[in-house]
Design an enzyme around this catalytic site. Sequence first.
Site: not given
Length: 222
Positions: A17, A19
């Site tokens: 991932d 952010d």
Amino acid sequence: MASDLVEPGPRKSVLFDVDGTLIDAVDNQRRVWAAWAGRYGLNADEVYRVALRTRPLETFAKVAPDQDPRKCLDALHELEDDDVRSGDYAAFDGASELLGNLPSGAWVLVTSNYEHRVRGRFTRTSLPLPRVIVDAAAVEEGKPSPVPYLLAAEQLGVRPENCLVIEDAPSGVEAGLRAGMAVWGVNTAGPVAGVHRHFASLREAAPSILAFARLEGSAGEG
């Protein structure tokens, strides 16, 4: 001699991932959504609470059902693009070293954001970029659907059971688990429900992530 040949093990890949995992952009996200909410006379805290769990079009449907979703999205894109150019954010401690030491082609980014913003943020924070980025435009269903992570594995040519997902958010953890992948949580005070391993920081997780990518460890250990 044939008896001396060693059959190589299955190739493994790390699916990150972005952010909250590699880029510390929580304050940026909150500011962008607050600015967006202000344009529509909405409660910023409520909008952000919904936005954390859903993709933008789903957020608009919940918090501003009477508004044109395309215009809402245009406004959000404008604010987010401006943040990429001028916002104050940084990579998490250890991110550059970790990504730089991963084997080439052994990792990918899976984000609910858009690729051009990810590239902009990685350039500004001097992070290396992988050859594959699965973004919001690449899939019809976002996290917590397993589709983004399954697409990433497909593009890498790696079986889901040989993938390790690195996440910080419940929706991403759920997506990785539903994809049949090992999921490790980072950058949270306590483990997100369902993760196979938890690390308080990305730097703490880095040695184990590198070991996994180099076929030296098991994603289910710990």
